[in-house]
Design a protein around this motif. Sequence first.
Motif, PDB file in Angstrom:
ATOM      1  N   PHE A   1       0.843  -1.194   0.000  1.00 48.60           N
ATOM      2  CA  PHE A   1       0.000   0.000   0.000  1.00 48.60           C
ATOM      3  C   PHE A   1       0.880   1.245   0.000  1.00 48.60           C
ATOM      4  O   PHE A   1       1.863   1.317   0.741  1.00 48.60           O
ATOM      5  CB  PHE A   1      -0.902   0.038   1.241  1.00 48.60           C
ATOM      6  CG  PHE A   1      -1.848  -1.126   1.354  1.00 48.60           C
ATOM      7  CD1 PHE A   1      -1.427  -2.331   1.898  1.00 48.60           C
ATOM      8  CD2 PHE A   1      -3.155  -1.017   0.923  1.00 48.60           C
ATOM      9  CE1 PHE A   1      -2.292  -3.399   2.021  1.00 48.60           C
ATOM     10  CE2 PHE A   1      -4.037  -2.086   1.044  1.00 48.60           C
ATOM     11  CZ  PHE A   1      -3.592  -3.283   1.581  1.00 48.60           C
ATOM     12  N   GLN A   2       0.513   2.207  -0.806  1.00 50.69           N
ATOM     13  CA  GLN A   2       1.222   3.482  -0.842  1.00 50.69           C
ATOM     14  C   GLN A   2       0.710   4.388   0.271  1.00 50.69           C
ATOM     15  O   GLN A   2      -0.487   4.440   0.550  1.00 50.69           O
ATOM     16  CB  GLN A   2       1.011   4.156  -2.192  1.00 50.69           C
ATOM     17  CG  GLN A   2       1.647   5.541  -2.293  1.00 50.69           C
ATOM     18  CD  GLN A   2       1.347   6.197  -3.631  1.00 50.69           C
ATOM     19  OE1 GLN A   2       1.115   5.516  -4.632  1.00 50.69           O
ATOM     20  NE2 GLN A   2       1.341   7.514  -3.651  1.00 50.69           N
ATOM     21  N   LEU A   3       1.635   5.111   0.904  1.00 48.25           N
ATOM     22  CA  LEU A   3       1.264   6.083   1.930  1.00 48.25           C
ATOM     23  C   LEU A   3       1.356   7.482   1.351  1.00 48.25           C
ATOM     24  O   LEU A   3       2.399   7.865   0.814  1.00 48.25           O
ATOM     25  CB  LEU A   3       2.181   5.965   3.153  1.00 48.25           C
ATOM     26  CG  LEU A   3       2.153   4.634   3.915  1.00 48.25           C
ATOM     27  CD1 LEU A   3       3.108   4.688   5.098  1.00 48.25           C
ATOM     28  CD2 LEU A   3       0.753   4.313   4.388  1.00 48.25           C
ATOM     29  N   ALA A   4       0.284   8.245   1.449  1.00 44.33           N
ATOM     30  CA  ALA A   4       0.269   9.624   0.977  1.00 44.33           C
ATOM     31  C   ALA A   4       0.531  10.552   2.154  1.00 44.33           C
ATOM     32  O   ALA A   4      -0.054  10.374   3.226  1.00 44.33           O
ATOM     33  CB  ALA A   4      -1.072   9.951   0.329  1.00 44.33           C
ATOM     34  N   PRO A   5       1.421  11.525   2.014  1.00 51.44           N
ATOM     35  CA  PRO A   5       1.742  12.433   3.126  1.00 51.44           C
ATOM     36  C   PRO A   5       0.490  13.073   3.709  1.00 51.44           C
ATOM     37  O   PRO A   5      -0.380  13.565   2.984  1.00 51.44           O
ATOM     38  CB  PRO A   5       2.654  13.481   2.466  1.00 51.44           C
ATOM     39  CG  PRO A   5       3.262  12.769   1.298  1.00 51.44           C
ATOM     40  CD  PRO A   5       2.208  11.840   0.794  1.00 51.44           C
ATOM     41  N   GLY A   6       0.406  13.041   5.023  1.00 55.53           N
ATOM     42  CA  GLY A   6      -0.686  13.696   5.727  1.00 55.53           C
ATOM     43  C   GLY A   6      -1.991  12.928   5.765  1.00 55.53           C
ATOM     44  O   GLY A   6      -2.938  13.361   6.418  1.00 55.53           O
ATOM     45  N   GLN A   7      -2.064  11.771   5.094  1.00 52.38           N
ATOM     46  CA  GLN A   7      -3.297  10.986   5.072  1.00 52.38           C
ATOM     47  C   GLN A   7      -3.131   9.740   5.935  1.00 52.38           C
ATOM     48  O   GLN A   7      -2.335   8.859   5.588  1.00 52.38           O
ATOM     49  CB  GLN A   7      -3.658  10.578   3.642  1.00 52.38           C
ATOM     50  CG  GLN A   7      -3.994  11.737   2.730  1.00 52.38           C
ATOM     51  CD  GLN A   7      -4.455  11.279   1.364  1.00 52.38           C
ATOM     52  OE1 GLN A   7      -4.835  10.123   1.178  1.00 52.38           O
ATOM     53  NE2 GLN A   7      -4.417  12.185   0.388  1.00 52.38           N
ATOM     54  N   PRO A   8      -3.833   9.643   7.053  1.00 51.53           N
ATOM     55  CA  PRO A   8      -3.688   8.468   7.919  1.00 51.53           C
ATOM     56  C   PRO A   8      -4.083   7.180   7.187  1.00 51.53           C
ATOM     57  O   PRO A   8      -5.110   7.140   6.493  1.00 51.53           O
ATOM     58  CB  PRO A   8      -4.648   8.757   9.075  1.00 51.53           C
ATOM     59  CG  PRO A   8      -4.842  10.235   9.047  1.00 51.53           C
ATOM     60  CD  PRO A   8      -4.771  10.629   7.611  1.00 51.53           C
ATOM     61  N   PHE A   9      -3.254   6.178   7.333  1.00 52.38           N
ATOM     62  CA  PHE A   9      -3.537   4.849   6.774  1.00 52.38           C
ATOM     63  C   PHE A   9      -3.981   3.975   7.942  1.00 52.38           C
ATOM     64  O   PHE A   9      -3.196   3.641   8.820  1.00 52.38           O
ATOM     65  CB  PHE A   9      -2.289   4.282   6.102  1.00 52.38           C
ATOM     66  CG  PHE A   9      -2.502   2.920   5.496  1.00 52.38           C
ATOM     67  CD1 PHE A   9      -2.301   1.773   6.252  1.00 52.38           C
ATOM     68  CD2 PHE A   9      -2.896   2.784   4.186  1.00 52.38           C
ATOM     69  CE1 PHE A   9      -2.500   0.517   5.705  1.00 52.38           C
ATOM     70  CE2 PHE A   9      -3.086   1.527   3.624  1.00 52.38           C
ATOM     71  CZ  PHE A   9      -2.891   0.399   4.392  1.00 52.38           C
ATOM     72  N   VAL A  10      -5.268   3.623   7.979  1.00 52.64           N
ATOM     73  CA  VAL A  10      -5.860   2.941   9.133  1.00 52.64           C
ATOM     74  C   VAL A  10      -5.788   1.429   8.950  1.00 52.64           C
ATOM     75  O   VAL A  10      -6.124   0.899   7.882  1.00 52.64           O
ATOM     76  CB  VAL A  10      -7.325   3.375   9.334  1.00 52.64           C
ATOM     77  CG1 VAL A  10      -7.934   2.653  10.539  1.00 52.64           C
ATOM     78  CG2 VAL A  10      -7.411   4.882   9.533  1.00 52.64           C
ATOM     79  N   VAL A  11      -5.356   0.745  10.003  1.00 50.59           N
ATOM     80  CA  VAL A  11      -5.333  -0.715  10.041  1.00 50.59           C
ATOM     81  C   VAL A  11      -6.328  -1.165  11.109  1.00 50.59           C
ATOM     82  O   VAL A  11      -6.276  -0.680  12.246  1.00 50.59           O
ATOM     83  CB  VAL A  11      -3.934  -1.263  10.385  1.00 50.59           C
ATOM     84  CG1 VAL A  11      -3.934  -2.790  10.366  1.00 50.59           C
ATOM     85  CG2 VAL A  11      -2.892  -0.719   9.412  1.00 50.59           C
ATOM     86  N   GLY A  12      -7.232  -2.065  10.739  1.00 52.49           N
ATOM     87  CA  GLY A  12      -8.215  -2.520  11.716  1.00 52.49           C
ATOM     88  C   GLY A  12      -9.084  -3.632  11.172  1.00 52.49           C
ATOM     89  O   GLY A  12      -8.893  -4.110  10.050  1.00 52.49           O
ATOM     90  N   ARG A  13     -10.030  -4.037  11.996  1.00 49.47           N
ATOM     91  CA  ARG A  13     -10.939  -5.112  11.616  1.00 49.47           C
ATOM     92  C   ARG A  13     -12.154  -4.586  10.857  1.00 49.47           C
ATOM     93  O   ARG A  13     -12.840  -5.330  10.162  1.00 49.47           O
ATOM     94  CB  ARG A  13     -11.401  -5.853  12.875  1.00 49.47           C
ATOM     95  CG  ARG A  13     -11.976  -7.234  12.619  1.00 49.47           C
ATOM     96  CD  ARG A  13     -12.272  -7.980  13.909  1.00 49.47           C
ATOM     97  NE  ARG A  13     -13.333  -7.364  14.673  1.00 49.47           N
ATOM     98  CZ  ARG A  13     -13.191  -6.862  15.905  1.00 49.47           C
ATOM     99  NH1 ARG A  13     -12.018  -6.923  16.496  1.00 49.47           N
ATOM    100  NH2 ARG A  13     -14.201  -6.320  16.545  1.00 49.47           N
ATOM    101  N   GLY A  14     -12.429  -3.291  10.987  1.00 50.17           N
ATOM    102  CA  GLY A  14     -13.615  -2.718  10.370  1.00 50.17           C
ATOM    103  C   GLY A  14     -13.478  -2.562   8.866  1.00 50.17           C
ATOM    104  O   GLY A  14     -12.370  -2.395   8.332  1.00 50.17           O
ATOM    105  N   ALA A  15     -14.602  -2.579   8.181  1.00 55.30           N
ATOM    106  CA  ALA A  15     -14.611  -2.482   6.723  1.00 55.30           C
ATOM    107  C   ALA A  15     -14.121  -1.118   6.252  1.00 55.30           C
ATOM    108  O   ALA A  15     -13.661  -0.978   5.112  1.00 55.30           O
ATOM    109  CB  ALA A  15     -16.026  -2.746   6.198  1.00 55.30           C
ATOM    110  N   GLU A  16     -14.207  -0.081   7.099  1.00 54.51           N
ATOM    111  CA  GLU A  16     -13.816   1.251   6.699  1.00 54.51           C
ATOM    112  C   GLU A  16     -12.312   1.476   6.779  1.00 54.51           C
ATOM    113  O   GLU A  16     -11.803   2.506   6.318  1.00 54.51           O
ATOM    114  CB  GLU A  16     -14.534   2.293   7.554  1.00 54.51           C
ATOM    115  CG  GLU A  16     -14.106   2.331   9.014  1.00 54.51           C
ATOM    116  CD  GLU A  16     -14.845   1.324   9.882  1.00 54.51           C
ATOM    117  OE1 GLU A  16     -15.477   0.409   9.306  1.00 54.51           O
ATOM    118  OE2 GLU A  16     -14.786   1.451  11.109  1.00 54.51           O
ATOM    119  N   ALA A  17     -11.556   0.538   7.369  1.00 54.94           N
ATOM    120  CA  ALA A  17     -10.106   0.681   7.484  1.00 54.94           C
ATOM    121  C   ALA A  17      -9.458   0.573   6.108  1.00 54.94           C
ATOM    122  O   ALA A  17      -9.941  -0.133   5.223  1.00 54.94           O
ATOM    123  CB  ALA A  17      -9.537  -0.379   8.425  1.00 54.94           C
TER     124      ALA A  17
END
Length: 362
Positions: free
Chosen positions: A16-32
């Motif tokens: 996965f690419q990380l964009a500056p200033g944009q949080p990359f969320v890791v979790g069990r939820g579908a919205e992560a």
Amino acid sequence: MFQLRVLSGSKAGQVFQLAPGQPFVVGRGAEANLSVPDDPTLSRNHADVVIEGGQAVLRNRSQHGSLVGGQVVQGQAPVALGQEFQVGGTRLVLEPMAGGAAAAPVGGPVGAASGGGGGGPKVDAGAAFAAAAKFGGDGGQAKIEHSGPGFPFGDLVKGGISVVKANLMASLALSAPLGLLILVQVGLSFGARFMPGIVAMILGFTLMGVGLLYSLASPLLFTNYLAAVKEFQSSGKPIGIGDLLKFNDIVNRYITMFIVGIAAGCCFLLGPIVAWAIPIIVDKPGIGFANALKASVAFGKKNYVPTFILFIILGIVNSIGMMLCGLGVLITMPAVNVAFFLAYDLKRDEVAAAAAESGVSL
């Protein structure tokens, strides 16, 4: 530019690419951005990674913590290039963007990792043991994230244990009399054959009397404990043993507990409908037992199945405590009561809405 490579779990090999200033969320939820619903050790939105000033920072959002460099992170910690870190049971590594590689934007995988061995990544046994030891967190206010229907059953149990850990003496004061009664009962059952009949009879009646006294005191102790849990959750104020002996709104609380106990005792299926009256009367002192029961019925009827499942799960947890020679109940009994109050706290607005439909203002 940076990218994250997943090293373990069902999403192993994705990049996965990380964009500056944009949080990359890791979790069990579908919205992560990295959603791993089959990882039971993950919270719904467990942690995120954000690029700030050219530096990657992991920000833990879960009471269960994350691992960076083998250290448990409860707040935030920098992640260096090439460093592996773990969120729940999912291991990742921070990498520079490969020149010319078409990494996915945030939230989208690229595909299989290059050069991966046939056996897959090694299992981090140390991290697994650390996660097991931290079941329920270090002990503190339960921070449970959940939206939508139903209840996050596992998080509620862990949250209950976390609150008990943080207030161990008061929790033991609540449950110790019952645990002692169970131990004495077990001892009497095995030892009665070696005692004179009159001694066994006297001990038996004494045990019954103590049990009756505890039963009479239970509504006071348990409702005061839940009221203290409410205060602890909102302000962090530790629960003291003296908090169990207050007499606030005692008449309404006793009547509520009595009616709930009679209804659930006569028909277990009524429990999920009337039991919500207990946290309601604790949370909203002065509304009266009749309104608390009316609000409970209104909410319980709409949420019968998830409440019934919650009852079953909390009953199993308490049964496990009972099977450990009765000693486990010292922890499981207060923990399941806290978990039930946390479930109410999550659904407080829905309870109020259902109550309003039945003419009760909370």
